[in-house]
Motif scaffolding. Structure first.
Motif, PDB file in Angstrom:
ATOM      1  N   ALA A 137       0.861  -1.189   0.013  1.00 54.40           N
ATOM      2  CA  ALA A 137       0.070  -0.178   0.044  1.00 54.40           C
ATOM      3  C   ALA A 137       0.667   1.237  -0.073  1.00 54.40           C
ATOM      4  O   ALA A 137       0.273   2.488  -0.109  1.00 54.40           O
ATOM      5  CB  ALA A 137      -1.010   0.132   1.104  1.00 54.40           C
ATOM      6  N   ASP A 168       0.311   4.228  -2.602  1.00 50.90           N
ATOM      7  CA  ASP A 168      -1.247   5.003  -2.377  1.00 50.90           C
ATOM      8  C   ASP A 168      -1.196   5.530  -1.153  1.00 50.90           C
ATOM      9  O   ASP A 168      -1.475   6.997  -1.006  1.00 50.90           O
ATOM     10  CB  ASP A 168      -2.284   4.013  -2.144  1.00 50.90           C
ATOM     11  CG  ASP A 168      -2.666   3.221  -3.586  1.00 50.90           C
ATOM     12  OD1 ASP A 168      -2.585   3.953  -4.691  1.00 50.90           O
ATOM     13  OD2 ASP A 168      -3.103   2.246  -3.540  1.00 50.90           O
ATOM     14  N   THR A 169      -0.561   5.441  -0.050  1.00 47.12           N
ATOM     15  CA  THR A 169      -0.383   6.193   1.330  1.00 47.12           C
ATOM     16  C   THR A 169       0.616   7.343   0.687  1.00 47.12           C
ATOM     17  O   THR A 169       0.381   8.380   1.420  1.00 47.12           O
ATOM     18  CB  THR A 169       0.092   5.442   2.244  1.00 47.12           C
ATOM     19  OG1 THR A 169       1.595   4.745   1.748  1.00 47.12           O
ATOM     20  CG2 THR A 169      -0.794   4.012   2.578  1.00 47.12           C
ATOM     21  N   ARG A 195       0.598   8.801  -1.975  1.00 45.05           N
ATOM     22  CA  ARG A 195       0.095   9.757  -2.553  1.00 45.05           C
ATOM     23  C   ARG A 195      -0.858  10.477  -1.779  1.00 45.05           C
ATOM     24  O   ARG A 195      -0.925  11.765  -1.977  1.00 45.05           O
ATOM     25  CB  ARG A 195      -0.829   9.026  -3.679  1.00 45.05           C
ATOM     26  CG  ARG A 195      -0.277   8.566  -4.819  1.00 45.05           C
ATOM     27  CD  ARG A 195      -0.934   7.751  -5.968  1.00 45.05           C
ATOM     28  NE  ARG A 195      -2.046   8.453  -6.400  1.00 45.05           N
ATOM     29  CZ  ARG A 195      -3.235   7.560  -6.816  1.00 45.05           C
ATOM     30  NH1 ARG A 195      -3.199   6.499  -6.894  1.00 45.05           N
ATOM     31  NH2 ARG A 195      -4.172   8.661  -7.176  1.00 45.05           N
ATOM     32  N   LEU A 209      -8.978   9.028  -1.516  1.00 44.24           N
ATOM     33  CA  LEU A 209      -8.142   7.916  -1.730  1.00 44.24           C
ATOM     34  C   LEU A 209      -7.777   7.172  -0.409  1.00 44.24           C
ATOM     35  O   LEU A 209      -7.780   5.974  -0.545  1.00 44.24           O
ATOM     36  CB  LEU A 209      -6.674   8.597  -2.302  1.00 44.24           C
ATOM     37  CG  LEU A 209      -5.748   7.405  -2.685  1.00 44.24           C
ATOM     38  CD1 LEU A 209      -6.139   6.626  -3.447  1.00 44.24           C
ATOM     39  CD2 LEU A 209      -4.358   8.108  -2.993  1.00 44.24           C
ATOM     40  N   SER A 210      -7.672   7.827   0.655  1.00 40.32           N
ATOM     41  CA  SER A 210      -7.476   7.092   2.023  1.00 40.32           C
ATOM     42  C   SER A 210      -8.867   6.162   2.395  1.00 40.32           C
ATOM     43  O   SER A 210      -8.670   5.157   2.660  1.00 40.32           O
ATOM     44  CB  SER A 210      -7.425   8.324   2.895  1.00 40.32           C
ATOM     45  OG  SER A 210      -6.341   9.041   2.848  1.00 40.32           O
ATOM     46  N   ILE A 262      -8.580   3.065  -0.118  1.00 39.97           N
ATOM     47  CA  ILE A 262      -7.447   2.221   0.333  1.00 39.97           C
ATOM     48  C   ILE A 262      -7.399   1.551   1.808  1.00 39.97           C
ATOM     49  O   ILE A 262      -6.764   0.729   2.429  1.00 39.97           O
ATOM     50  CB  ILE A 262      -6.150   2.566   0.116  1.00 39.97           C
ATOM     51  CG1 ILE A 262      -5.683   3.924   0.593  1.00 39.97           C
ATOM     52  CG2 ILE A 262      -5.830   2.869  -1.801  1.00 39.97           C
ATOM     53  CD1 ILE A 262      -4.215   4.287   0.503  1.00 39.97           C
TER      54      ILE A 262
END
Length: 602
Positions: free
Chosen positions: A44, A47-48, A50, A79-80, A83
């Motif tokens: 992850a 994504d984190t 980002r 986004l948070s 994911i």
């Protein structure tokens, strides 16, 4: 008051020394000093990363382009959520709330702060949760709810005190907000205590932004208490610190306050210089209210110095003031609407809470009714099962009794008579009452009747065997019996079975009665048709009915014999009616005679 001023100067000097010693270690307002940043799983990480990138860009634009900041923070929030990054979701929700507050959307900001409280609590972010309470206090302050603002600030202060390690910056921040609330609502006497407590907690660990805000309020308090010299000294220290750290907002406020204060001290030239500097900073920041205030100070300083531009500057101030008053009225209407929306929302929340309680009571009642109904249902089910078992046992007993009666009747009627005749004949033969010429015939008759008794006994056993409850078993039995009684007499037998009916189950009663009807029909054929007749037996299904047809192609019965009124045909009809069906016996169109029986399968 002198004690307050000396404390402020001493702490300010220590703060300046701390700031100069560690200028690159100023903690951010949105940093998390009480824990080590959590490392997400490797899968992850992109994504984190980002999410953190979006938050960083939103923070950079918060005081320059609020729309862009809000867009980036909302992207981080979305986004948070996608994911499942709980910490990022909590920080992004807090950032969105800050953006909405800075944009003046106080009602939306309050809702966003409430959501941030829950998310930060779930994520275990102590300082972020306290910061959300602090934001709710700022919203209440902006909406004129002084009591609510103080309550939220105190809640934030208590939560900050639970965060480990304790950071004095947060204590200074909340105390400053409490003092600012009292100052804005015209209660400077109540603002003195929290501001003094904030000054006492200033350490090098407190960042410059918090100290600058505190110094600005302390100067305003000193000015209100008619300690103008102390106020000027405090604002000069604020300006020096703001210049050191490059905080243009604090520079703008400090220079504007110094311009007004030095003009009141009778120093118009110094006031003019401060006012001109404050005007440049206010224009760079786009602060229309400060531009208006600085324009008035410029006009008054120019007038004190006898400059001709004072009149034009004053005229410009009047135009700006009219515009500012229009904006103030608009903002007042907006705030009034916001307060109304908040009151309406609270009323709606109370209504929803009442409805929730009503629903809970209804659910509790429904649960109780359900439990009672289930208990009664189980009781009735148990009684029903008991009654059903009793009825079943009674029926079983009746069936067994009927079966015993049927077995006894069949054995008595079919087999018993034959055995009695056999016994009589053998007794006669043993007594020697028959002549030697008649004895072979009588012994042959005894043998024939014995075979017939065996066949009758087999029929009784076959009718009672549950393994024969199918159409194929019935058909096999019909075929065996036909070959036993018809083929020895020279008659030809043909069987026609419908394939769909071959797997149909039969009850014992239907199977037995059909077999007896079939035997009666064959018995009539043996008595009333020629030896050359051909017998066709058909067994097929028509919907819910099973049809048995026995047709012979022998000659028609001569008129006057009344064949259809014989006992055999009456027995056939009676057995068919006992099964809920019916039977017909009539001459076939192409000659001969046909018996047709149809009975329900169940």
């Amino acid at each position: 008051m002198c004690y307050l001023l000396l404390m402020a100067l001493a702490l300010l000097w220590g703060t300046l020394q701390g700031q100069s010693a560690r200028p690159s270690q100023l903690p951010s307002v949105f940093s998390r000093p009480d824990s080590v940043p959590r490392q997400p799983p490797r899968a992850a990480l992109p994504d984190t990363a980002r999410v953190r990138g979006y938050l960083a860009r939103g923070k950079q634009m918060r005081y320059t382009n609020i729309d862009s900041a809000l867009r980036f923070d909302r992207q981080a929030l979305a986004l948070s959520r996608r994911i499942g990054f709980r910490e990022g979701q909590a920080r992004a929700q807090h950032a969105v709330a800050n953006d909405l507050y800075n944009a003046g959307s106080y009602v939306a900001a309050g809702q966003a702060y409430e959501a941030a409280v829950h998310l930060t609590r779930r994520a275990g972010l102590c300082d972020q949760e306290a910061g959300a309470y602090n934001g709710m206090g700022l919203v209440a302050q902006a909406l004129g709810n002084v009591q609510g603002a103080i309550e939220y600030f105190n809640r934030a202060r208590a939560r900050y005190a639970q965060c480990k390690p304790v950071n004095p910056r947060y204590e200074v921040l909340v105390l400053t907000n409490i003092g600012n609330t009292y100052m804005q609502t015209g209660q400077p006497a109540r603002a003195e205590r929290p501001l003094r407590q904030a000054l006492a907690r200033v350490t090098p660990a407190v960042d410059a932004a918090a100290v600058l805000n505190l110094l600005d309020l302390v100067g305003m308090l000193q000015q209100h208490q008619q300690h103008l010299d102390s106020a000027v000294a405090t604002w000069r220290h604020e300006l020096a610190l703001a210049n050191r750290v490059g905080n243009r907002r604090a520079q703008s406020f400090a220079t504007a306050n110094l311009a007004s204060a030095t003009l009141a001290q009778g120093q118009p030239r110094v006031a003019l210089a401060y006012a001109q500097q404050a005007m440049r900073l206010a224009r760079q920041l786009g602060n229309f209210s400060q531009i208006t205030d600085n324009t008035l100070v410029l006009a008054r300083a120019m007038h004190a110095l006898g400059q001709p531009a004072a009149f034009d500057t004053l005229s410009r101030f009047l135009v700006l003031q009219d515009t500012l008053m229009g904006r103030a009225r608009t903002e007042a209407v907006a705030q009034a609407q916001a307060r109304f929306n908040v009151a309406e929302q609270h009323a709606r929340i109370r209504t929803l809470e009442q409805q929730r309680r009503i629903i809970e009571l209804q659910r509790a009642q429904q649960t109780l009714r359900t439990r009672v109904a289930v208990g009664v249902g189980l009781l009735l089910l148990a009684l029903g099962l008991g009654l059903g078992w009793w009825v079943y046992r009674r029926r079983q007993q009746r069936r067994e009794a009927a079966l015993r009666r049927q077995l006894a009747a069949d054995l008595h009627d079919d087999v018993g008579t034959l055995l009695t005749q056999i016994a009589l004949q053998t007794d006669l033969l043993q007594e020697g009452l028959a002549s030697p010429e008649e004895q072979p015939l009588q012994w042959a008759e005894v043998a024939g009747r014995s075979r017939l008794a065996v066949r009758q006994l087999n029929d009784v056993v076959w009718g009672l065997d549950a393994q024969n409850d199918t159409v194929p078993d019935l058909l096999n039995r019909l075929r065996d019996y036909a070959h036993e009684v018809l083929v020895p007499s020279g008659r030809d037998v043909r069987f026609v079975a419908d394939p769909p009916a071959s797997g149909t189950p039969l009850s014992a009663a239907v199977r037995r009665q059909l077999y007896l009807i079939y035997k009666e029909a064959l018995h009539n054929i043996l008595k009333h048709t020629a030896d050359t007749a051909t017998v066709t037996v058909t067994l097929h299904r028509q919907g819910p009915l099973l049809v048995l047809e026995v047709v012979n192609d022998g000659p028609l019965v001569p008129p006057g014999t009344e064949r259809a009124s014989g006992h055999g045909l009456r027995n056939i009809r009676t057995r068919a009616q006992a099964l809920g069906g019916h039977a017909t016996a009539e001459a076939a169109p192409n000659g001969g005679f046909a018996v047709r029986v149809q009975v329900p399968l169940t």
